[in-house]
Motif scaffolding. Sequence first.
Motif, PDB file in Angstrom:
ATOM      1  N   LEU A  81       0.988  -1.270  -0.039  1.00  0.00           N
ATOM      2  CA  LEU A  81       0.020  -0.015   0.116  1.00  0.00           C
ATOM      3  C   LEU A  81       0.861   1.271   0.157  1.00  0.00           C
ATOM      4  N   ALA A  82       0.224   2.328  -0.493  1.00  0.00           N
ATOM      5  CA  ALA A  82       1.040   3.567  -0.541  1.00  0.00           C
ATOM      6  C   ALA A  82       1.119   4.211   0.776  1.00  0.00           C
ATOM      7  N   PHE A  83       2.276   4.747   1.319  1.00  0.00           N
ATOM      8  CA  PHE A  83       2.637   5.290   2.450  1.00  0.00           C
ATOM      9  C   PHE A  83       2.152   6.819   2.311  1.00  0.00           C
ATOM     10  N   PRO A  84       1.913   7.383   3.530  1.00  0.00           N
ATOM     11  CA  PRO A  84       1.892   7.004   4.925  1.00  0.00           C
ATOM     12  C   PRO A  84       0.438   5.987   4.904  1.00  0.00           C
ATOM     13  N   ILE A  85       0.345   4.934   5.764  1.00  0.00           N
ATOM     14  CA  ILE A  85      -0.578   4.000   5.932  1.00  0.00           C
ATOM     15  C   ILE A  85      -1.355   4.302   7.285  1.00  0.00           C
ATOM     16  N   LEU A  86      -2.457   4.382   7.436  1.00  0.00           N
ATOM     17  CA  LEU A  86      -3.183   4.627   8.650  1.00  0.00           C
ATOM     18  C   LEU A  86      -3.824   3.043   9.019  1.00  0.00           C
ATOM     19  N   ILE A  87      -3.133   2.763  10.333  1.00  0.00           N
ATOM     20  CA  ILE A  87      -3.767   1.479  10.787  1.00  0.00           C
ATOM     21  C   ILE A  87      -4.470   1.410  11.731  1.00  0.00           C
ATOM     22  N   GLY A  88      -5.527   0.638  11.856  1.00  0.00           N
ATOM     23  CA  GLY A  88      -6.430   0.769  13.054  1.00  0.00           C
ATOM     24  C   GLY A  88      -6.810  -0.552  13.546  1.00  0.00           C
ATOM     25  N   ASP A  89      -7.011  -0.378  15.067  1.00  0.00           N
ATOM     26  CA  ASP A  89      -7.673  -1.735  15.670  1.00  0.00           C
ATOM     27  C   ASP A  89      -8.991  -1.242  16.249  1.00  0.00           C
ATOM     28  N   ILE A  90      -9.945  -1.718  15.950  1.00  0.00           N
ATOM     29  CA  ILE A  90     -11.272  -1.308  16.365  1.00  0.00           C
ATOM     30  C   ILE A  90     -12.093  -2.332  16.838  1.00  0.00           C
ATOM     31  N   GLY A  91     -12.141  -2.267  18.227  1.00  0.00           N
ATOM     32  CA  GLY A  91     -12.968  -3.196  18.911  1.00  0.00           C
ATOM     33  C   GLY A  91     -14.601  -2.839  19.314  1.00  0.00           C
ATOM     34  N   GLY A  92     -14.908  -3.607  20.124  1.00  0.00           N
ATOM     35  CA  GLY A  92     -16.326  -3.286  20.508  1.00  0.00           C
ATOM     36  C   GLY A  92     -16.392  -1.937  21.558  1.00  0.00           C
ATOM     37  N   THR A  93     -15.310  -1.822  22.196  1.00  0.00           N
ATOM     38  CA  THR A  93     -15.391  -0.703  23.249  1.00  0.00           C
ATOM     39  C   THR A  93     -14.338   0.111  23.036  1.00  0.00           C
ATOM     40  N   ASN A  94     -12.922  -0.040  22.539  1.00  0.00           N
ATOM     41  CA  ASN A  94     -11.845   0.936  22.201  1.00  0.00           C
ATOM     42  C   ASN A  94     -11.510   0.831  20.605  1.00  0.00           C
ATOM     43  N   ALA A  95     -11.212   1.836  20.230  1.00  0.00           N
ATOM     44  CA  ALA A  95     -10.501   2.036  18.874  1.00  0.00           C
ATOM     45  C   ALA A  95      -9.120   2.607  19.009  1.00  0.00           C
ATOM     46  N   ARG A  96      -7.951   1.921  18.422  1.00  0.00           N
ATOM     47  CA  ARG A  96      -6.809   2.457  18.493  1.00  0.00           C
ATOM     48  C   ARG A  96      -6.090   2.838  17.124  1.00  0.00           C
ATOM     49  N   PHE A  97      -5.531   3.898  16.833  1.00  0.00           N
ATOM     50  CA  PHE A  97      -5.045   4.126  15.701  1.00  0.00           C
ATOM     51  C   PHE A  97      -3.629   4.358  15.615  1.00  0.00           C
ATOM     52  N   ALA A  98      -2.919   4.329  14.635  1.00  0.00           N
ATOM     53  CA  ALA A  98      -1.621   4.706  14.292  1.00  0.00           C
ATOM     54  C   ALA A  98      -1.147   4.985  12.934  1.00  0.00           C
ATOM     55  N   VAL A  99      -0.176   5.597  12.819  1.00  0.00           N
ATOM     56  CA  VAL A  99       0.322   5.963  11.068  1.00  0.00           C
ATOM     57  C   VAL A  99       1.686   5.413  10.929  1.00  0.00           C
ATOM     58  N   VAL A 100       1.763   4.632   9.814  1.00  0.00           N
ATOM     59  CA  VAL A 100       3.108   4.045   9.433  1.00  0.00           C
ATOM     60  C   VAL A 100       3.659   5.055   8.235  1.00  0.00           C
ATOM     61  N   LEU A 101       4.909   5.466   8.478  1.00  0.00           N
ATOM     62  CA  LEU A 101       5.275   6.514   7.537  1.00  0.00           C
ATOM     63  C   LEU A 101       5.777   5.879   6.365  1.00  0.00           C
ATOM     64  N   ASP A 102       6.547   4.897   6.848  1.00  0.00           N
ATOM     65  CA  ASP A 102       7.409   4.110   5.505  1.00  0.00           C
ATOM     66  C   ASP A 102       7.720   2.908   6.135  1.00  0.00           C
ATOM     67  N   ALA A 103       8.584   2.070   5.139  1.00  0.00           N
ATOM     68  CA  ALA A 103       8.817   0.711   5.529  1.00  0.00           C
ATOM     69  C   ALA A 103       9.822   0.334   6.648  1.00  0.00           C
ATOM     70  N   ARG A 104      10.450   1.625   7.357  1.00  0.00           N
ATOM     71  CA  ARG A 104      11.351   1.383   8.341  1.00  0.00           C
ATOM     72  C   ARG A 104      11.006   2.217   9.435  1.00  0.00           C
ATOM     73  N   SER A 105      10.170   2.887   9.550  1.00  0.00           N
ATOM     74  CA  SER A 105       9.887   4.056  10.617  1.00  0.00           C
ATOM     75  C   SER A 105       9.068   3.077  11.865  1.00  0.00           C
ATOM     76  N   GLU A 106       9.076   3.363  13.209  1.00  0.00           N
ATOM     77  CA  GLU A 106       8.291   2.992  14.022  1.00  0.00           C
ATOM     78  C   GLU A 106       6.733   3.393  14.035  1.00  0.00           C
ATOM     79  N   PRO A 107       5.817   2.844  14.061  1.00  0.00           N
ATOM     80  CA  PRO A 107       4.656   3.399  13.901  1.00  0.00           C
ATOM     81  C   PRO A 107       4.357   5.027  14.810  1.00  0.00           C
TER      82      PRO A 107
END
Length: 340
Positions: A10-36
């Motif tokens: 996928l094209a960077f930056p990439i939004l990643i999300g973990d969406i549960g019933g109660t909480n939603a957690r998001f982060a962005v991955v800038l490239d193939a080497r960076s920490e989210p």
Amino acid sequence: MWTSGEGDQLAFPILIGDIGGTNARFAVVLDARSEPIFFPIVQTADFETIDAAIRASVHDKSPIRPRSAVLAVAGPVEGDEIALTNCPWVVRPKVMFSSLGLSDIVVLNDFEAQALAVVALGEEHMEKIGGGAPEEGAPRVVLGPGTGLGVAGLIHFHGRWLPVRGEGGHMDIGPRNPREFQIFPHIEPLEGRISGEQILSGRGLVSVYRAVATASGAPERFSKPSEITGAALDKSDPVAEEALKLFVTCLGRTAGDLALVFMSQGGVFLTGGIAQKIVPALKTGEFRAAFEDKAPHSALMRDIPVYVIVHPLAALSGLAAYAQAPERFGVETRDRRWRA
């Protein structure tokens, strides 16, 4: 299609999300080497839609505008409108193209993300609950009590890890000894039956606590899972202690059943906030005894290691690993990837 190489990146930056019933957690991955880049956890109940939650928690907090997204949701991924099982949100990827400026979206099951995290995280992020050494390349199982009970498998094939999604949290579960036969009639059923997540979830623990109180003729002092686990762990309430003991025993039985289904000699991994909070109870012996009580395969079960994943954002770590290097994984994206 199966993701297999650079063409599926996928094209960077990439939004990643973990969406549960109660909480939603998001982060962005800038490239193939960076920490989210992680953003504060949000409550699903605070937002009418996932789009509104992303705008408020990501767009309004950072100048970065993701071009793509990999989202993991608590529920089956079917069609262009994906409803969550324990939350009123509906994920509409085609709408997100215009509402969030995204052009490429992959939607996975939330426990596929947890399975990916097993590969992404090192043992420093895990607490071992008995068993021997994991067999390299052998199947693995991930399960986690939370708002519901999530289950996924992980299989190594042709040099890649393949997450196996499913709805194993809805398997039947039942009593096995005289005391449990006293308690189970008071556990709240779902359409006439007791499934795994009627016990092995936050609301399930409350239901078990109420059932133990009723079976014992004792008052109900608590109404929240955190209150019950707290009272059980500090041994201040015998009803809470018995409820948590039954919870841990049923979790061990279910984990053992899944270990047999997958022959998961690579390990069984417990994830989510509840598992992290009850590590002391998991180490008292009831969990491991229930896990291994699988005659005629008890000897096999004694060798299978169990781990509690203690990383607070495990699923996001798994999604980040996939977003940065999809060639490591055999993730099925047919009918689960949308391009503008």
